[in-house]
Design a protein around this motif. Structure first.
Motif, PDB file in Angstrom:
ATOM      1  N   MET A  90      42.286  42.430  43.916  1.00  0.00           N
ATOM      2  CA  MET A  90      40.839  41.898  44.326  1.00  0.00           C
ATOM      3  C   MET A  90      40.130  42.112  45.607  1.00  0.00           C
ATOM      4  SD  MET A  90      41.339  38.955  42.290  1.00  0.00           S
ATOM      5  CE  MET A  90      39.422  38.067  42.396  1.00  0.00           C
ATOM      6  N   ILE A  91      39.177  42.514  46.146  1.00  0.00           N
ATOM      7  CA  ILE A  91      39.110  42.756  47.432  1.00  0.00           C
ATOM      8  C   ILE A  91      37.786  41.804  47.419  1.00  0.00           C
ATOM      9  CG2 ILE A  91      37.491  44.600  48.850  1.00  0.00           C
ATOM     10  CD1 ILE A  91      38.224  46.237  47.358  1.00  0.00           C
ATOM     11  N   PHE A  92      38.554  40.949  48.807  1.00  0.00           N
ATOM     12  CA  PHE A  92      37.575  39.670  49.291  1.00  0.00           C
ATOM     13  C   PHE A  92      37.103  40.058  50.366  1.00  0.00           C
ATOM     14  CE2 PHE A  92      40.627  37.511  46.443  1.00  0.00           C
ATOM     15  CZ  PHE A  92      39.997  36.187  45.923  1.00  0.00           C
ATOM     16  N   THR A  93      35.378  40.061  50.870  1.00  0.00           N
ATOM     17  CA  THR A  93      34.001  40.170  51.785  1.00  0.00           C
ATOM     18  C   THR A  93      33.835  38.049  51.830  1.00  0.00           C
ATOM     19  OG1 THR A  93      34.437  42.149  51.396  1.00  0.00           O
ATOM     20  CG2 THR A  93      32.756  41.113  53.208  1.00  0.00           C
ATOM     21  N   GLU A  94      34.027  37.909  53.121  1.00  0.00           N
ATOM     22  CA  GLU A  94      33.575  36.529  53.451  1.00  0.00           C
ATOM     23  C   GLU A  94      32.145  37.194  54.118  1.00  0.00           C
ATOM     24  OE1 GLU A  94      34.961  32.524  55.335  1.00  0.00           O
ATOM     25  OE2 GLU A  94      35.852  33.616  56.512  1.00  0.00           O
ATOM     26  N   THR A  95      31.214  36.115  53.938  1.00  0.00           N
ATOM     27  CA  THR A  95      30.048  36.097  53.877  1.00  0.00           C
ATOM     28  C   THR A  95      29.881  35.560  55.170  1.00  0.00           C
ATOM     29  OG1 THR A  95      29.163  34.126  53.126  1.00  0.00           O
ATOM     30  CG2 THR A  95      29.930  36.400  51.597  1.00  0.00           C
ATOM     31  N   LYS A  96      28.635  35.572  55.505  1.00  0.00           N
ATOM     32  CA  LYS A  96      27.828  34.606  57.643  1.00  0.00           C
ATOM     33  C   LYS A  96      28.052  33.259  57.301  1.00  0.00           C
ATOM     34  CE  LYS A  96      23.672  34.172  56.899  1.00  0.00           C
ATOM     35  NZ  LYS A  96      21.654  34.263  57.256  1.00  0.00           N
ATOM     36  N   ARG A 113      42.324  42.823  38.094  1.00  0.00           N
ATOM     37  CA  ARG A 113      41.824  41.395  37.912  1.00  0.00           C
ATOM     38  C   ARG A 113      40.761  41.041  37.968  1.00  0.00           C
ATOM     39  NH1 ARG A 113      46.789  39.633  41.573  1.00  0.00           N
ATOM     40  NH2 ARG A 113      46.243  41.705  42.588  1.00  0.00           N
ATOM     41  N   SER A 114      40.053  40.202  37.687  1.00  0.00           N
ATOM     42  CA  SER A 114      38.236  39.444  38.009  1.00  0.00           C
ATOM     43  C   SER A 114      39.285  37.560  38.268  1.00  0.00           C
ATOM     44  CB  SER A 114      37.542  38.978  36.613  1.00  0.00           C
ATOM     45  OG  SER A 114      37.971  38.605  35.447  1.00  0.00           O
ATOM     46  N   TYR A 115      40.510  37.462  38.206  1.00  0.00           N
ATOM     47  CA  TYR A 115      40.870  36.087  38.618  1.00  0.00           C
ATOM     48  C   TYR A 115      42.177  36.183  38.900  1.00  0.00           C
ATOM     49  CZ  TYR A 115      41.417  31.554  39.795  1.00  0.00           C
ATOM     50  OH  TYR A 115      41.892  30.129  40.205  1.00  0.00           O
ATOM     51  N   VAL A 162      36.603  43.925  42.196  1.00  0.00           N
ATOM     52  CA  VAL A 162      37.440  44.113  41.826  1.00  0.00           C
ATOM     53  C   VAL A 162      37.975  45.689  42.242  1.00  0.00           C
ATOM     54  CG1 VAL A 162      38.000  44.414  39.052  1.00  0.00           C
ATOM     55  CG2 VAL A 162      36.130  42.497  39.257  1.00  0.00           C
ATOM     56  N   ASN A 163      39.492  45.235  42.110  1.00  0.00           N
ATOM     57  CA  ASN A 163      40.024  46.831  42.645  1.00  0.00           C
ATOM     58  C   ASN A 163      40.573  47.222  41.756  1.00  0.00           C
ATOM     59  OD1 ASN A 163      41.414  48.231  44.546  1.00  0.00           O
ATOM     60  ND2 ASN A 163      43.458  47.217  44.721  1.00  0.00           N
ATOM     61  N   PHE A 164      39.715  48.484  41.378  1.00  0.00           N
ATOM     62  CA  PHE A 164      40.168  49.396  40.407  1.00  0.00           C
ATOM     63  C   PHE A 164      41.189  50.148  39.847  1.00  0.00           C
ATOM     64  CE2 PHE A 164      35.527  48.389  39.867  1.00  0.00           C
ATOM     65  CZ  PHE A 164      35.433  47.557  38.908  1.00  0.00           C
ATOM     66  N   ILE A 165      42.357  50.011  39.323  1.00  0.00           N
ATOM     67  CA  ILE A 165      43.439  50.776  38.925  1.00  0.00           C
ATOM     68  C   ILE A 165      42.635  51.602  37.456  1.00  0.00           C
ATOM     69  CG2 ILE A 165      45.287  51.651  38.029  1.00  0.00           C
ATOM     70  CD1 ILE A 165      45.422  48.443  39.312  1.00  0.00           C
ATOM     71  N   GLU A 166      41.781  52.940  37.863  1.00  0.00           N
ATOM     72  CA  GLU A 166      41.477  54.017  36.797  1.00  0.00           C
ATOM     73  C   GLU A 166      42.137  55.179  36.387  1.00  0.00           C
ATOM     74  OE1 GLU A 166      37.286  55.245  37.405  1.00  0.00           O
ATOM     75  OE2 GLU A 166      37.390  54.081  39.490  1.00  0.00           O
ATOM     76  N   ASP A 167      42.112  55.518  34.919  1.00  0.00           N
ATOM     77  CA  ASP A 167      42.984  56.475  34.528  1.00  0.00           C
ATOM     78  C   ASP A 167      42.076  57.159  33.539  1.00  0.00           C
ATOM     79  OD1 ASP A 167      43.064  54.950  32.094  1.00  0.00           O
ATOM     80  OD2 ASP A 167      44.843  54.998  32.773  1.00  0.00           O
TER      81      ASP A 167
END
Length: 180
Positions: free
Chosen positions: A1-7, A28-30, A16-21
């Motif tokens: 998961m990629i968290f970006t704090e706002t102002k 993961r969404s939580y 979501v940090n995707f693992i694709e194939d």
């Protein structure tokens, strides 16, 4: 998961940090461990969802006050919304400031809304579904609402609302309600 704090301190956009194939993707969404790493310790006690038939449906601005303060993890699961939060923490450096973010069923982005924030959204597409993981049970006596178009905040909505409930349309201006 990629968290970006706002102002707005404590409010995060979460991707979501995707693992694709060849099958598609996994992500993961939580994850309580990931949330703890970002100082988010509130439990999920309730999950709510809303279905919005038409583009331009506006819901907001809603919050709960102490002792029923709630945090929310908001995700659009179908369609698209412009999600708005306002920092209503009187001791905060960003008191009464707002941000908006586009959440869609295709971008999988979520918005973490800390305790003490007002929340609302407008749908950008027909047949839009939204889920909210909430840290507190709904308490009608602790609900506070104010107008979505209150000049105190001057929210820049991306389109004019077409559908607003009678209840949301009848909310008072912020200056006429007690939040703290």
């Amino acid at each position: 998961m990629i968290f970006t704090e706002t102002k707005l301190k404590g409010a995060f956009l979460i991707d979501v940090n995707f693992i694709e194939d060849e099958r598609g993707f996994f992500g993961r969404s939580y994850c309580s461990e990931e949330f703890l790493k970002h100082g988010i310790t509130t439990p999920v006690l309730q999950t709510n969802m809303s279905h919005n038939k038409e583009k331009g449906t506006l819901r907001g601005m809603h919050m709960q006050i102490a002792p029923y303060l709630e945090s929310k993890l908001v995700r659009c699961t179908r369609g698209a919304i412009y999600d708005v939060i306002i920092d209503m923490r009187s001791e905060s450096e960003t008191y009464k400031q707002w941000i908006g973010a586009e959440l869609t069923g295709d971008n999988y982005r979520m918005l973490y809304v800390p305790e003490g924030f007002a929340h609302g959204f407008i749908t950008l597409e027909d047949n839009t579904d939204v889920t909210y993981q909430v840290s507190q049970y709904y308490a009608p006596t602790a609900e506070r609402c104010f107008r979505w178009d209150d000049p105190e905040f001057d929210i820049k909505w991306p389109l004019s609302p077409r559908i607003i409930s009678k209840k949301d349309n009848a909310h008072a201006l912020f200056e006429d309600i007690t939040v703290n």
